[in-house]
Write an enzyme that holds these catalytic residues in place. Structure first.
Site, PDB file in Angstrom:
ATOM      1  N   CYS B  11       0.863  -1.181   0.000  1.00 27.51           N
ATOM      2  CA  CYS B  11       0.000   0.000   0.000  1.00 27.51           C
ATOM      3  C   CYS B  11       0.898   1.228   0.000  1.00 27.51           C
ATOM      4  CB  CYS B  11      -0.973   0.020   1.176  1.00 27.51           C
ATOM      5  SG  CYS B  11      -0.277   0.517   2.751  1.00 27.51           S
ATOM      6  N   GLY B  12       0.310   2.401  -0.086  1.00 29.83           N
ATOM      7  CA  GLY B  12       1.072   3.634  -0.248  1.00 29.83           C
ATOM      8  C   GLY B  12       2.288   3.736   0.647  1.00 29.83           C
TER       9      GLY B  12
END
Lengths: 160, 102
Positions: B11-12
């Site tokens: 994820c980010g």
């Protein structure tokens, strides 16, 4: 655990913001003043949102943002919440080329997310529940909002 | 013979959503009787350099580019949209990987 993360000084009710950047700026000023975050937090948050946006499109139609920045930008862990008088545009997490309008922003300031897994799971259940979001959106003071979040997340955390 | 599969969740920042998603992936493995697996988390920035170690990459953000490995979006674990279909698709995909010969 959750009680320690919520603080009435970092809850914004019916906040007026034109853009997500201006909302982040407002939230940052207070977070920095209250020593939750380091000076470099705003830049890190904006950078991260630019590359990996956090707008979440939800089935019930009230969309939310769950921005967060790197753990080394944080002094004291927190969850800051802003309800907006008018929804603002954010880009979608799973597709940064498309935008949605969000009504609530949960700014997550967590250093160790594994430690907070249950809180994160409850928060995800909470944002998927339209009735609770509706209640949050009509809350007119930060104490009510904190009380509501504590109560609902506790209930959701106990569900399987 | 089933083989041990290596799952990478990105994820980010590799903090919030990948933690939730990785937990949901573990639930799916349990439900589908998959015991032989490792699960790791990383950020999207780290992804290109970490892809090699994985058999499958699961992301909450979109990744534009070829990593040479199967990539699946698991945003449904965060948004709740089509979560049941996602569980089924992921479970089936992971089972197929488990049953593949080296």
């Amino acid at each position: 655990m959750l009680e320690e993360l919520l603080d009435k000084n970092i809850i914004w009710i019916q906040e007026e913001a034109d853009t997500v950047e201006s909302l982040f700026e407002t939230m940052y000023q207070q977070l920095y003043q209250k020593k939750f975050v380091k000076q470099t937090f705003l830049k890190a948050l904006l950078d991260r949102e630019q590359h990996y946006p956090t707008g979440l499109e939800l089935e019930h139609g009230i969309h939310v943002g769950i921005p967060h920045a790197d753990y080394n930008q944080i002094n004291q862990e927190f969850i800051a919440v802003a309800t907006l008088s008018q929804p603002i545009r954010m880009r979608k997490m799973e597709d940064f080329d498309s935008e949605i309008t969000v009504s609530i922003v949960f700014l997550l300031g967590l250093k160790d997310s594994s430690k907070h897994l249950n809180i994160l799971k409850s928060l995800i259940k909470l944002i998927q529940n339209k009735d609770i979001l509706d209640e949050l959106l009509v809350s007119s003071d930060s104490q009510t909002t904190i009380h509501l979040l504590n109560k609902q997340m506790k209930t959701l955390g106990e569900e399987k | 013979m089933s083989k041990k599969i290596s799952i990478l969740v990105a994820c980010g920042s590799g903090i919030a959503t990948s933690t939730i998603a990785a937990d949901a992936v573990k639930e799916v493995c349990k439900e589908y009787g998959i015991d032989l697996y490792t699960i790791n988390k990383c950020s999207m920035t780290e992804l290109p350099s970490r892809a090699e170690e994985a058999d499958i990459i699961l992301t909450t953000n979109n990744y534009k580019g070829d990593l040479g490995k199967p990539v699946m979006s698991i945003i449904g674990f965060i948004s709740g949209i089509n979560e049941e279909q996602l569980k089924e698709k992921l479970g089936t995909t992971l089972l197929n990987l488990t049953n593949q010969e080296e």
